[in-house]
Write a protein that holds these residues in place. Structure first.
Motif, PDB file in Angstrom:
ATOM      1  N   ILE A  35       0.875  -1.165   0.000  1.00  0.00           N
ATOM      2  CA  ILE A  35       0.000   0.000   0.000  1.00  0.00           C
ATOM      3  C   ILE A  35       0.915   1.219   0.000  1.00  0.00           C
ATOM      4  O   ILE A  35       1.844   1.299   0.810  1.00  0.00           O
ATOM      5  CB  ILE A  35      -0.927   0.002   1.233  1.00  0.00           C
ATOM      6  CG1 ILE A  35      -1.868  -1.207   1.187  1.00  0.00           C
ATOM      7  CG2 ILE A  35      -1.719   1.302   1.305  1.00  0.00           C
ATOM      8  CD1 ILE A  35      -2.726  -1.382   2.415  1.00  0.00           C
ATOM      9  N   ASP A  36       0.666   2.135  -0.920  1.00  0.00           N
ATOM     10  CA  ASP A  36       1.509   3.332  -1.013  1.00  0.00           C
ATOM     11  C   ASP A  36       1.655   4.007   0.346  1.00  0.00           C
ATOM     12  O   ASP A  36       0.670   4.227   1.051  1.00  0.00           O
ATOM     13  CB  ASP A  36       0.906   4.340  -1.996  1.00  0.00           C
ATOM     14  CG  ASP A  36       1.087   3.922  -3.449  1.00  0.00           C
ATOM     15  OD1 ASP A  36       1.945   3.059  -3.720  1.00  0.00           O
ATOM     16  OD2 ASP A  36       0.370   4.462  -4.304  1.00  0.00           O
ATOM     17  N   GLY A  37       2.900   4.313   0.688  1.00  0.00           N
ATOM     18  CA  GLY A  37       3.177   5.013   1.933  1.00  0.00           C
ATOM     19  C   GLY A  37       3.281   4.132   3.156  1.00  0.00           C
ATOM     20  O   GLY A  37       3.534   4.628   4.251  1.00  0.00           O
ATOM     21  N   SER A  38       3.095   2.826   2.990  1.00  0.00           N
ATOM     22  CA  SER A  38       3.156   1.944   4.161  1.00  0.00           C
ATOM     23  C   SER A  38       4.603   1.680   4.566  1.00  0.00           C
ATOM     24  O   SER A  38       5.510   1.693   3.747  1.00  0.00           O
ATOM     25  CB  SER A  38       2.433   0.627   3.891  1.00  0.00           C
ATOM     26  OG  SER A  38       3.077  -0.095   2.862  1.00  0.00           O
ATOM     27  N   GLN A  39       4.776   1.434   5.839  1.00  0.00           N
ATOM     28  CA  GLN A  39       6.072   1.099   6.421  1.00  0.00           C
ATOM     29  C   GLN A  39       6.042  -0.386   6.757  1.00  0.00           C
ATOM     30  O   GLN A  39       5.075  -0.859   7.358  1.00  0.00           O
ATOM     31  CB  GLN A  39       6.289   1.938   7.684  1.00  0.00           C
ATOM     32  CG  GLN A  39       7.537   1.625   8.443  1.00  0.00           C
ATOM     33  CD  GLN A  39       7.650   2.470   9.712  1.00  0.00           C
ATOM     34  OE1 GLN A  39       6.810   3.319  10.012  1.00  0.00           O
ATOM     35  NE2 GLN A  39       8.689   2.219  10.474  1.00  0.00           N
ATOM     36  N   ASN A  40       7.066  -1.120   6.384  1.00  0.00           N
ATOM     37  CA  ASN A  40       7.100  -2.562   6.629  1.00  0.00           C
ATOM     38  C   ASN A  40       7.847  -2.873   7.917  1.00  0.00           C
ATOM     39  O   ASN A  40       9.033  -2.597   8.041  1.00  0.00           O
ATOM     40  CB  ASN A  40       7.748  -3.264   5.439  1.00  0.00           C
ATOM     41  CG  ASN A  40       7.744  -4.778   5.548  1.00  0.00           C
ATOM     42  OD1 ASN A  40       8.704  -5.425   5.180  1.00  0.00           O
ATOM     43  ND2 ASN A  40       6.662  -5.359   6.010  1.00  0.00           N
ATOM     44  N   ILE A  41       7.110  -3.415   8.893  1.00  0.00           N
ATOM     45  CA  ILE A  41       7.709  -3.925  10.125  1.00  0.00           C
ATOM     46  C   ILE A  41       7.081  -5.299  10.350  1.00  0.00           C
ATOM     47  O   ILE A  41       5.947  -5.392  10.835  1.00  0.00           O
ATOM     48  CB  ILE A  41       7.448  -3.018  11.342  1.00  0.00           C
ATOM     49  CG1 ILE A  41       7.944  -1.595  11.089  1.00  0.00           C
ATOM     50  CG2 ILE A  41       8.110  -3.610  12.588  1.00  0.00           C
ATOM     51  CD1 ILE A  41       7.620  -0.619  12.212  1.00  0.00           C
ATOM     52  N   PRO A  42       7.765  -6.378   9.964  1.00  0.00           N
ATOM     53  CA  PRO A  42       7.186  -7.709  10.161  1.00  0.00           C
ATOM     54  C   PRO A  42       6.773  -7.932  11.612  1.00  0.00           C
ATOM     55  O   PRO A  42       7.422  -7.434  12.536  1.00  0.00           O
ATOM     56  CB  PRO A  42       8.326  -8.649   9.751  1.00  0.00           C
ATOM     57  CG  PRO A  42       9.146  -7.848   8.785  1.00  0.00           C
ATOM     58  CD  PRO A  42       9.077  -6.435   9.327  1.00  0.00           C
ATOM     59  N   LEU A  43       5.681  -8.663  11.798  1.00  0.00           N
ATOM     60  CA  LEU A  43       5.136  -8.887  13.135  1.00  0.00           C
ATOM     61  C   LEU A  43       6.203  -9.378  14.111  1.00  0.00           C
ATOM     62  O   LEU A  43       6.267  -8.913  15.250  1.00  0.00           O
ATOM     63  CB  LEU A  43       3.967  -9.882  13.069  1.00  0.00           C
ATOM     64  CG  LEU A  43       3.268 -10.176  14.386  1.00  0.00           C
ATOM     65  CD1 LEU A  43       2.677  -8.914  14.999  1.00  0.00           C
ATOM     66  CD2 LEU A  43       2.197 -11.236  14.192  1.00  0.00           C
TER      67      LEU A  43
END
Length: 99
Positions: A35-43
């Motif tokens: 999703i545009d603008g999302s930050q990825n931090i895996p659970l």
């Protein structure tokens, strides 16, 4: 805080809003589609990264995964850590892509 539907999120994005979105899927999933603008931090990394999110405790934070399970866990974890406005994306990335 009530969860957010993909339709509501897309409507807000189309209106120019840039909500804080955290993708709790694995890195490879985020690379495949995001999703545009999302930050990825895996659970699995969230506990060690939560201090970096301290400034967001009183702001709306939308969490999502593939279908909503991992992000429900992330929402509960963040709420326990004092985040007051966390919303889960209903149906996750799968539902978002179908909108």
């Amino acid at each position: 805080m009530p969860d957010i539907t993909p339709a509501e999120l897309k409507q807000r994005q189309q209106a120019g809003e840039k909500p804080t979105i955290i993708d709790v899927r694995e890195n490879w999933e985020h690379e495949e589609a995001r999703i545009d603008g999302s930050q990825n931090i895996p659970l699995g990394s969230l506990p060690e990264k939560v201090d970096e999110l301290e400034d967001l405790k009183d702001q709306e934070v939308i969490v999502h995964c593939k279908s909503g399970g991992r992000s429900a866990s992330a929402k509960a974890f963040l709420a326990q850590r004092g985040f007051s406005n966390v919303r889960n994306l209903v149906g996750g990335m799968t539902a978002y892509q179908q909108q």
